[in-house]
Design a protein around this motif. Structure first.
Motif, PDB file in Angstrom:
ATOM      1  N   ILE A 314      27.806  43.861  52.101  1.00 34.69           N
ATOM      2  CA  ILE A 314      27.880  43.151  50.823  1.00 34.69           C
ATOM      3  C   ILE A 314      29.246  42.499  50.646  1.00 34.69           C
ATOM      4  O   ILE A 314      29.356  41.352  50.186  1.00 34.69           O
ATOM      5  CB  ILE A 314      27.584  44.110  49.652  1.00 34.69           C
ATOM      6  N   LEU A 315      30.314  43.223  51.015  1.00 37.95           N
ATOM      7  CA  LEU A 315      31.671  42.701  50.851  1.00 37.95           C
ATOM      8  C   LEU A 315      31.873  41.425  51.645  1.00 37.95           C
ATOM      9  O   LEU A 315      32.396  40.424  51.113  1.00 37.95           O
ATOM     10  CB  LEU A 315      32.691  43.757  51.282  1.00 37.95           C
ATOM     11  N   PHE A 316      31.460  41.398  52.894  1.00 37.27           N
ATOM     12  CA  PHE A 316      31.693  40.221  53.723  1.00 37.27           C
ATOM     13  C   PHE A 316      30.728  39.082  53.387  1.00 37.27           C
ATOM     14  O   PHE A 316      31.074  37.912  53.583  1.00 37.27           O
ATOM     15  CB  PHE A 316      31.615  40.593  55.203  1.00 37.27           C
ATOM     16  N   LEU A 317      29.555  39.408  52.869  1.00 32.68           N
ATOM     17  CA  LEU A 317      28.695  38.345  52.352  1.00 32.68           C
ATOM     18  C   LEU A 317      29.337  37.685  51.141  1.00 32.68           C
ATOM     19  O   LEU A 317      29.315  36.453  50.986  1.00 32.68           O
ATOM     20  CB  LEU A 317      27.321  38.914  51.968  1.00 32.68           C
ATOM     21  N   TYR A 318      29.935  38.511  50.286  1.00 30.80           N
ATOM     22  CA  TYR A 318      30.630  37.986  49.109  1.00 30.80           C
ATOM     23  C   TYR A 318      31.809  37.106  49.503  1.00 30.80           C
ATOM     24  O   TYR A 318      31.989  36.002  48.973  1.00 30.80           O
ATOM     25  CB  TYR A 318      31.100  39.156  48.240  1.00 30.80           C
TER      26      TYR A 318
END
Length: 403
Positions: A314-318
């Motif tokens: 989720i962090l790297f998608l964000y």
């Protein structure tokens, strides 16, 4: 009468104002939350990894290489600008104080990187050498600072040499010597460290001798180096705010353009085409996107907890989606876009579509990594949560910002 010391103070003041204007936008709430989460997770698993550190782990080589590269990379920030090529060359004999202050400023702004690296390597050092005192590590840090000063001065001397091949060979030799010195220091072999230091001193004195034979300062090289560094900063700042000083770099990449530009020749796909080739050719969008995929994949692969892995997905998608949003403002100064007979809604829809495609592709890659690790539950969770996050973030946050 021209006072180069006062001139440097004025130039530094203007430079700091320029940096602070963009740093306010860069270190916003979104980034700070992501950094806090990132650092917290890394710190926890770093400690767990140290507790299981094997005896044959090449600690001396890794710390030595990192410290050697750290001191070797010592750029000199002169803060010179293009008009200086005309107005300051005549005052070159009076610029000693200016360049001395430039060296001091360059050393000071690089101290924070040294402190971060030695702080991060400290736990590894004491885990490998528990019998050594803290004074030994402090002595190592002092040597790092000493070599940093030496490499900074050597780099300044070599900037008086116009031939790039000579500068590159000198930097390569000094880098290898730096790595070797710190490898022996961490290993505890002070005799070999002393011998290698003598060799480094020989190269250092050779650089001094070469610089003295040069006719003067290579002004255009100094301006070029400083402009490259400022453009790198502007490219990062452009992810968070509009940067009018940014000079976009265009790369051909014809084979990629031919792949992504296969679209129907209709008005509704005008901005689809524009944003696709902009993503591939302009700035550093493609490189940044690939780097985030690789770094995110490495964290997902090496972190053992599946739920923390999902959080990193989720962090790297964000991060990817947030940084690709700047594509919308990339052509803000291109006036001919305003004469397109295409509604503004098509422009917003095109970017939203591209962001969704890029982020969904990244989600699939991260999910396939779970399959490779035989984490079948993680594969399903990553695919579902990544898709849901992409849909909600783009339709919620991104659309509200595209005005």
């Amino acid at each position: 009468m021209f006072n180069s010391h006062e001139f440097f103070k004025q130039r530094l003041s203007a430079h700091m104002k320029e940096l602070s204007r963009y740093l306010r936008y860069m270190f916003n709430g979104h980034l700070m939350i992501a950094l806090f989460f990132f650092i917290s997770v890394v710190a926890v698993y770093y400690q767990q990894w140290l507790a299981q550190l094997s005896e044959d782990f090449p600690t001396s080589l890794i710390i030595g290489a990192l410290l050697g590269l750290l001191v070797s990379y010592s750029p000199v920030r002169t803060l010179l600008k293009e008009p200086d090529l005309v107005f300051l060359i005549a005052a070159e004999s009076k610029m000693n104080a200016y360049f001395r202050n430039s060296l001091i400023y360059s050393f000071v702004i690089q101290l924070y990187v040294i402190l971060l690296v030695v702080a991060a390597l400290g736990p590894l050092y004491f885990a490998e050498f528990p019998d050594r005192s803290g004074n030994m590590y402090l002595l190592t840090i002092a040597i790092v600072l000493l070599f940093k000063v030496g490499n900074l001065i050597a780099n300044w001397w070599m900037l008086k040499v116009r031939e790039p091949g000579i500068r590159q060979v000198d930097l390569t030799v000094r880098t290898l010597l730096n790595i070797t010195v710190f490898y022996f220091i961490i290993q505890g072999n002070m005799l070999m460290a002393g011998i290698t230091t003598v060799l480094f001193t020989g190269v250092f004195l050779y650089d001094l001798n070469v610089s003295r034979k040069q006719p003067g300062v290579v002004w255009d090289l100094l301006v070029e180096k400083d402009q490259i560094r400022m453009q790198s900063f502007y490219r990062i700042a452009n992810m968070f705010a509009d940067v009018p000083h940014l000079k976009n770099r265009i790369k051909k990449r014809q084979w990629l353009v031919s792949m992504v530009s296969r679209l129907p020749f209709t008005q509704s796909h005008t901005f689809d085409y524009l944003y696709r080739i902009t993503f591939v050719r302009s700035g550093d969008y493609l490189g940044m996107y690939i780097r985030l995929i690789i770094i995110g994949g490495l964290f997902i692969y090496f972190i053992p907890n599946v739920w923390v892995q999902i959080l990193f997905v989720i962090l790297f998608l964000y991060l990817s989606c947030f940084q690709m949003m700047t594509l919308y403002q990339h052509h803000r100064t291109t006036m001919w876009l305003d004469i397109y007979p295409v509604g503004k809604a098509y422009r917003q829809q095109s970017l939203v579509k591209l962001l969704f495609q890029l982020t969904l592709f990244q989600t699939v890659l991260f999910s396939l990594l779970f399959l490779f690790m035989q984490e079948y539950a993680g594969f399903v969770i990553a695919l579902v949560s990544g898709t849901v996050f992409t849909f909600m973030f783009i339709n919620g946050y991104v659309k509200s910002k595209l005005v």
